[in-house]
Design a protein around this motif. Structure first.
Motif, PDB file in Angstrom:
ATOM      1  N   CYS A   1      13.999 -13.165  -1.083  1.00  0.00           N
ATOM      2  CA  CYS A   1      14.040 -13.993   0.123  1.00  0.00           C
ATOM      3  C   CYS A   1      15.145 -15.040   0.048  1.00  0.00           C
ATOM      4  N   GLY A   2      15.539 -15.428  -1.144  1.00  0.00           N
ATOM      5  CA  GLY A   2      16.628 -16.396  -1.267  1.00  0.00           C
ATOM      6  C   GLY A   2      16.217 -17.732  -1.837  1.00  0.00           C
ATOM      7  N   GLY A   3      14.984 -17.934  -2.162  1.00  0.00           N
ATOM      8  CA  GLY A   3      14.534 -19.206  -2.722  1.00  0.00           C
ATOM      9  C   GLY A   3      13.118 -19.097  -3.230  1.00  0.00           C
ATOM     10  N   GLU A   4      12.491 -20.257  -3.416  1.00  0.00           N
ATOM     11  CA  GLU A   4      11.116 -20.281  -3.899  1.00  0.00           C
ATOM     12  C   GLU A   4      10.144 -19.745  -2.858  1.00  0.00           C
ATOM     13  N   ARG A   5      10.519 -19.850  -1.599  1.00  0.00           N
ATOM     14  CA  ARG A   5       9.656 -19.384  -0.503  1.00  0.00           C
ATOM     15  C   ARG A   5      10.476 -18.544   0.470  1.00  0.00           C
ATOM     16  N   CYS A   6       9.793 -17.716   1.205  1.00  0.00           N
ATOM     17  CA  CYS A   6      10.444 -16.923   2.252  1.00  0.00           C
ATOM     18  C   CYS A   6      10.413 -17.719   3.555  1.00  0.00           C
TER      19      CYS A   6
ATOM     20  N   TRP B   1       7.618 -12.605  10.906  1.00  0.00           N
ATOM     21  CA  TRP B   1       8.701 -11.962  10.159  1.00  0.00           C
ATOM     22  C   TRP B   1       9.138 -12.848   8.997  1.00  0.00           C
ATOM     23  N   LEU B   2       9.710 -12.229   7.946  1.00  0.00           N
ATOM     24  CA  LEU B   2      10.213 -12.951   6.778  1.00  0.00           C
ATOM     25  C   LEU B   2      11.707 -12.672   6.610  1.00  0.00           C
ATOM     26  N   LYS B   3      12.457 -13.734   6.328  1.00  0.00           N
ATOM     27  CA  LYS B   3      13.898 -13.618   6.126  1.00  0.00           C
ATOM     28  C   LYS B   3      14.170 -13.172   4.688  1.00  0.00           C
ATOM     29  N   VAL B   4      15.019 -12.156   4.524  1.00  0.00           N
ATOM     30  CA  VAL B   4      15.352 -11.620   3.204  1.00  0.00           C
ATOM     31  C   VAL B   4      16.867 -11.437   3.077  1.00  0.00           C
ATOM     32  N   HIS B   5      17.304 -11.153   1.850  1.00  0.00           N
ATOM     33  CA  HIS B   5      18.720 -10.893   1.577  1.00  0.00           C
ATOM     34  C   HIS B   5      18.833  -9.524   0.925  1.00  0.00           C
ATOM     35  N   TRP B   6      19.685  -8.673   1.488  1.00  0.00           N
ATOM     36  CA  TRP B   6      19.837  -7.312   0.968  1.00  0.00           C
ATOM     37  C   TRP B   6      21.287  -6.867   1.127  1.00  0.00           C
ATOM     38  N   ALA B   7      21.877  -6.385   0.071  1.00  0.00           N
ATOM     39  CA  ALA B   7      23.244  -5.836   0.086  1.00  0.00           C
ATOM     40  C   ALA B   7      24.241  -6.805   0.719  1.00  0.00           C
ATOM     41  N   GLY B   8      24.105  -8.089   0.371  1.00  0.00           N
ATOM     42  CA  GLY B   8      25.033  -9.088   0.880  1.00  0.00           C
ATOM     43  C   GLY B   8      24.788  -9.511   2.315  1.00  0.00           C
ATOM     44  N   ARG B   9      23.691  -9.073   2.895  1.00  0.00           N
ATOM     45  CA  ARG B   9      23.382  -9.404   4.287  1.00  0.00           C
ATOM     46  C   ARG B   9      22.030 -10.102   4.379  1.00  0.00           C
ATOM     47  N   THR B  10      21.866 -10.875   5.447  1.00  0.00           N
ATOM     48  CA  THR B  10      20.588 -11.508   5.729  1.00  0.00           C
ATOM     49  C   THR B  10      19.859 -10.655   6.746  1.00  0.00           C
ATOM     50  N   GLY B  11      18.575 -10.418   6.505  1.00  0.00           N
ATOM     51  CA  GLY B  11      17.790  -9.597   7.413  1.00  0.00           C
ATOM     52  C   GLY B  11      16.373 -10.113   7.535  1.00  0.00           C
ATOM     53  N   TRP B  12      15.583  -9.370   8.262  1.00  0.00           N
ATOM     54  CA  TRP B  12      14.197  -9.749   8.529  1.00  0.00           C
ATOM     55  C   TRP B  12      13.280  -8.554   8.290  1.00  0.00           C
TER      56      TRP B  12
ATOM     57  N   ASP C   1       0.813  -1.220   0.000  1.00  0.00           N
ATOM     58  CA  ASP C   1       0.000   0.000   0.000  1.00  0.00           C
ATOM     59  C   ASP C   1       0.851   1.277   0.000  1.00  0.00           C
ATOM     60  N   GLY C   2       2.043   1.225  -0.639  1.00  0.00           N
ATOM     61  CA  GLY C   2       2.889   2.412  -0.732  1.00  0.00           C
ATOM     62  C   GLY C   2       3.647   2.780   0.531  1.00  0.00           C
ATOM     63  N   HIS C   3       3.668   1.900   1.528  1.00  0.00           N
ATOM     64  CA  HIS C   3       4.367   2.185   2.786  1.00  0.00           C
ATOM     65  C   HIS C   3       5.801   1.651   2.743  1.00  0.00           C
ATOM     66  N   ASP C   4       6.750   2.483   3.203  1.00  0.00           N
ATOM     67  CA  ASP C   4       8.141   2.046   3.325  1.00  0.00           C
ATOM     68  C   ASP C   4       8.203   0.888   4.316  1.00  0.00           C
ATOM     69  N   PHE C   5       9.250   0.046   4.181  1.00  0.00           N
ATOM     70  CA  PHE C   5       9.450  -1.012   5.172  1.00  0.00           C
ATOM     71  C   PHE C   5      10.936  -1.112   5.494  1.00  0.00           C
ATOM     72  N   THR C   6      11.211  -1.671   6.659  1.00  0.00           N
ATOM     73  CA  THR C   6      12.585  -1.738   7.157  1.00  0.00           C
ATOM     74  C   THR C   6      13.058  -3.179   7.228  1.00  0.00           C
ATOM     75  N   ILE C   7      14.308  -3.367   6.809  1.00  0.00           N
ATOM     76  CA  ILE C   7      14.970  -4.670   6.939  1.00  0.00           C
ATOM     77  C   ILE C   7      15.848  -4.577   8.182  1.00  0.00           C
TER      78      ILE C   7
ATOM     79  N   ALA D   1      15.953  -4.503  16.827  1.00  0.00           N
ATOM     80  CA  ALA D   1      17.177  -4.920  16.134  1.00  0.00           C
ATOM     81  C   ALA D   1      17.677  -3.798  15.223  1.00  0.00           C
ATOM     82  N   SER D   2      18.958  -3.800  14.952  1.00  0.00           N
ATOM     83  CA  SER D   2      19.564  -2.784  14.082  1.00  0.00           C
ATOM     84  C   SER D   2      18.964  -2.828  12.683  1.00  0.00           C
ATOM     85  N   LYS D   3      18.869  -1.649  12.073  1.00  0.00           N
ATOM     86  CA  LYS D   3      18.358  -1.544  10.701  1.00  0.00           C
ATOM     87  C   LYS D   3      19.468  -1.857   9.710  1.00  0.00           C
ATOM     88  N   ILE D   4      19.127  -2.647   8.706  1.00  0.00           N
ATOM     89  CA  ILE D   4      20.028  -2.870   7.574  1.00  0.00           C
ATOM     90  C   ILE D   4      19.703  -1.838   6.498  1.00  0.00           C
ATOM     91  N   ALA D   5      18.408  -1.634   6.261  1.00  0.00           N
ATOM     92  CA  ALA D   5      17.972  -0.660   5.247  1.00  0.00           C
ATOM     93  C   ALA D   5      16.494  -0.374   5.424  1.00  0.00           C
TER      94      ALA D   5
END
Length: 127
Positions: free
Chosen positions: A79-84, A105-116, A50-56, A64-68
Motif C-alpha cells: 500500500c505504500g506505508g503503515e496503513r492503506c 477501495w484501497l490504494k496500492v502500488h504495483w509495477a511503478g504505478r498507483t492503483g486501487w 479465500d483464493g480469489h484473484d483480484f484486480t488493481i 477504470a482501466s486494469k493495471i494488473a
C-alpha cells in the motif's frame, strides 16, 4: 613495566584513534541500516482473499482501466506505508459471484504505478 619511546607511543595512539573512528562509523552504519530495515518491515499491503484473484485498477471504480490482475496467492501488493489509504466512496463492486460487495477501495502500488483494489475482495495487513 614496559616503556614506549615517543615514536612508538605516537604510533600506538594513532592506531587506537583510527580503530575507534572505524568502530563508530561501523556502529552508525549498522544503526542506519537497522532503521531502514525497521521502516520497511512496518508496511501494509493486500493479498488474495479465500483464493480469489483480484484486480488493481487506475481509479476506485470497476469501469477504470486494469493495471494488473493478481492470480498468485503468494503475491503481496504494498500500500505504500503503515496503513492503506481508503476511498470509501468509490464505485460499487461485487468481488465474485455470491461474494461480498461494497464501495470501499484501497490504494496500492504495483509495477511503478498507483492503483486501487476493492477492499472487500482482498485480505489486508502487514507485509
Amino acid at each position: 613495566m614496559i616503556y614506549l619511546s615517543q615514536g612508538e607511543h605516537m604510533r600506538k595512539s594513532t592506531v587506537i584513534r583510527q580503530l575507534a573512528a572505524a568502530g563508530m562509523a561501523s556502529l552508525a552504519l549498522a544503526l542506519s541500516t537497522s532503521s531502514i530495515a525497521s521502516a520497511e518491515t512496518v508496511r501494509a499491503g493486500v493479498w488474495q482473499k479465500d483464493g480469489h484473484d483480484f484486480t488493481i485498477r487506475t481509479s476506485a471504480s470497476v469501469s477504470a482501466s486494469k493495471i494488473a490482475t493478481i492470480k498468485d496467492p503468494d503475491t503481496r501488493v504494498p500500500c505504500g506505508g503503515e496503513r492503506c489509504t481508503r476511498n470509501n466512496n468509490g464505485g460499487n463492486y461485487t468481488c465474485w459471484s455470491g461474494g461480498p460487495s461494497d464501495n470501499d477501495w484501497l490504494k496500492v502500488h504495483w509495477a511503478g504505478r498507483t492503483g486501487w483494489v476493492a477492499a472487500m475482495c482482498v485480505e489486508a495487513g502487514r507485509i
